[in-house]
Design a protein around this motif. Sequence first.
Motif, PDB file in Angstrom:
ATOM      1  N   LEU A  55     -31.479  29.435  -4.175  1.00 24.85           N
ATOM      2  CA  LEU A  55     -30.133  28.979  -4.508  1.00 24.85           C
ATOM      3  C   LEU A  55     -29.402  28.703  -3.203  1.00 24.85           C
ATOM      4  O   LEU A  55     -29.286  29.591  -2.350  1.00 24.85           O
ATOM      5  CB  LEU A  55     -29.395  30.046  -5.320  1.00 24.85           C
ATOM      6  N   LEU A  75     -25.813  27.493  -1.387  1.00 13.27           N
ATOM      7  CA  LEU A  75     -24.375  27.475  -1.648  1.00 13.27           C
ATOM      8  C   LEU A  75     -23.649  26.708  -0.544  1.00 13.27           C
ATOM      9  O   LEU A  75     -23.860  26.967   0.643  1.00 13.27           O
ATOM     10  CB  LEU A  75     -23.830  28.910  -1.703  1.00 13.27           C
ATOM     11  N   TRP A 110     -18.699  33.150   0.196  1.00 20.69           N
ATOM     12  CA  TRP A 110     -19.685  33.589  -0.799  1.00 20.69           C
ATOM     13  C   TRP A 110     -19.933  35.092  -0.764  1.00 20.69           C
ATOM     14  O   TRP A 110     -20.732  35.593  -1.563  1.00 20.69           O
ATOM     15  CB  TRP A 110     -20.997  32.843  -0.580  1.00 20.69           C
ATOM     16  N   HIS A 145     -31.850  25.572  -6.759  1.00 16.00           N
ATOM     17  CA  HIS A 145     -30.568  25.485  -7.429  1.00 16.00           C
ATOM     18  C   HIS A 145     -29.502  25.248  -6.358  1.00 16.00           C
ATOM     19  O   HIS A 145     -29.647  25.701  -5.213  1.00 16.00           O
ATOM     20  CB  HIS A 145     -30.245  26.783  -8.170  1.00 16.00           C
ATOM     21  N   VAL A 155     -25.129  25.181  -5.614  1.00 14.13           N
ATOM     22  CA  VAL A 155     -23.729  25.382  -5.988  1.00 14.13           C
ATOM     23  C   VAL A 155     -22.866  24.880  -4.835  1.00 14.13           C
ATOM     24  O   VAL A 155     -23.082  25.268  -3.683  1.00 14.13           O
ATOM     25  CB  VAL A 155     -23.412  26.867  -6.269  1.00 14.13           C
ATOM     26  N   THR A 205     -18.663  23.849  -3.719  1.00 11.65           N
ATOM     27  CA  THR A 205     -17.238  23.826  -4.027  1.00 11.65           C
ATOM     28  C   THR A 205     -16.522  22.825  -3.139  1.00 11.65           C
ATOM     29  O   THR A 205     -16.756  22.783  -1.923  1.00 11.65           O
ATOM     30  CB  THR A 205     -16.619  25.231  -3.826  1.00 11.65           C
ATOM     31  N   VAL A 216     -24.358  23.412  -9.947  1.00 18.26           N
ATOM     32  CA  VAL A 216     -23.033  23.818 -10.403  1.00 18.26           C
ATOM     33  C   VAL A 216     -22.044  23.304  -9.362  1.00 18.26           C
ATOM     34  O   VAL A 216     -22.099  23.710  -8.197  1.00 18.26           O
ATOM     35  CB  VAL A 216     -22.904  25.346 -10.554  1.00 18.26           C
ATOM     36  N   THR A 272     -18.065  22.793  -8.334  1.00 16.93           N
ATOM     37  CA  THR A 272     -16.773  23.364  -8.654  1.00 16.93           C
ATOM     38  C   THR A 272     -15.671  22.733  -7.825  1.00 16.93           C
ATOM     39  O   THR A 272     -15.872  22.384  -6.666  1.00 16.93           O
ATOM     40  CB  THR A 272     -16.760  24.894  -8.436  1.00 16.93           C
ATOM     41  N   SER A 296     -14.903  31.434  -5.924  1.00 18.99           N
ATOM     42  CA  SER A 296     -15.780  32.468  -5.367  1.00 18.99           C
ATOM     43  C   SER A 296     -15.001  33.516  -4.596  1.00 18.99           C
ATOM     44  O   SER A 296     -15.436  34.672  -4.479  1.00 18.99           O
ATOM     45  CB  SER A 296     -16.840  31.846  -4.457  1.00 18.99           C
ATOM     46  N   LEU A 327     -22.039  31.565 -12.971  1.00 14.40           N
ATOM     47  CA  LEU A 327     -23.247  31.050 -12.316  1.00 14.40           C
ATOM     48  C   LEU A 327     -24.500  31.604 -12.990  1.00 14.40           C
ATOM     49  O   LEU A 327     -25.436  30.850 -13.297  1.00 14.40           O
ATOM     50  CB  LEU A 327     -23.227  31.407 -10.841  1.00 14.40           C
ATOM     51  N   MET A 360     -27.258  28.989 -14.833  1.00 13.01           N
ATOM     52  CA  MET A 360     -28.417  28.557 -14.046  1.00 13.01           C
ATOM     53  C   MET A 360     -29.673  29.193 -14.637  1.00 13.01           C
ATOM     54  O   MET A 360     -29.688  30.377 -14.948  1.00 13.01           O
ATOM     55  CB  MET A 360     -28.261  28.986 -12.581  1.00 13.01           C
TER      56      MET A 360
END
Length: 262
Positions: free
Chosen positions: A24, A26, A37, A93, A95, A97, A119, A121, A246, A257, A261
């Motif tokens: 994952l 981020l 995070w 994956h 994520v 923002t 994902v 955001t 977050s 999340l 996921m």
Amino acid sequence: MGFMSYQGRAICYHSHGEEGKPLLILAHPLGMNQTVWEGVLPYLIPSFKVVTWDLPGHGKSEALAEDATEIMPDDLAGEVLALADQVGEERFHFVGTSIGGVIGQQLLINHSDRLISAVLTNTGAVIGTPENWQTRSTDVLDKGLGLMAEQIVPRWFGQLACRQQPGLIDAWKHKLAECDNRSYALLCEMLGQTDFRQKPLNKEVQLVLVGGSDDVATPPQSLQQLADLSNADAPIILDGIGHVPSVEDPVLFSKILLTNMY
């Protein structure tokens, strides 16, 4: 903490969790760094190997070269792919923002074969206006982020987070002031030039959209527009949350999340 070289520039990243678990990655918002995070990591690490990193000139990542005149979304997407390669994973994956969500859209457009899910955001197919981003870039280069932080940071957080986390705004003013002015300005110009409304996202990758009811930078309608363009489900809008879920409610955000996921 580790460093890798990408396009001749040092990138600071952290890899958390055990080998063998799904990767994952981020991506943090503009003007912040990978510490956004920290609140969600304890919830994610049991299920994922999590990689976070600092954007150019943010945190401990090296600034863009002095002779750089632009940076493009695919340059940042390239950093993500390089990070995945660095830790030895083909698919992952993602994520992201704010500007991290812009990076995610670029991945969905040009590199969807590497994605398991995304994902995104507090973002949009287009964010703000070219004029406003150019003004921000010019002001940062003229005044510096130390002075601009007073104007920028309060827009990031909803009132709920400010009440529950005294000192939140002051802490992030200091962190914003540590960013490289030129790198930040070039990223502003990139955002002003980025418009994904005519570039369909890959619809085979699972996509979840999340926003905040109190987000003034990318309000809920920005997420709804992105949902309409991508045929994603209606965005999850978090009541009382601003631009950085977050940080504002890491427990709730982690639950979202982990629920979305697979």
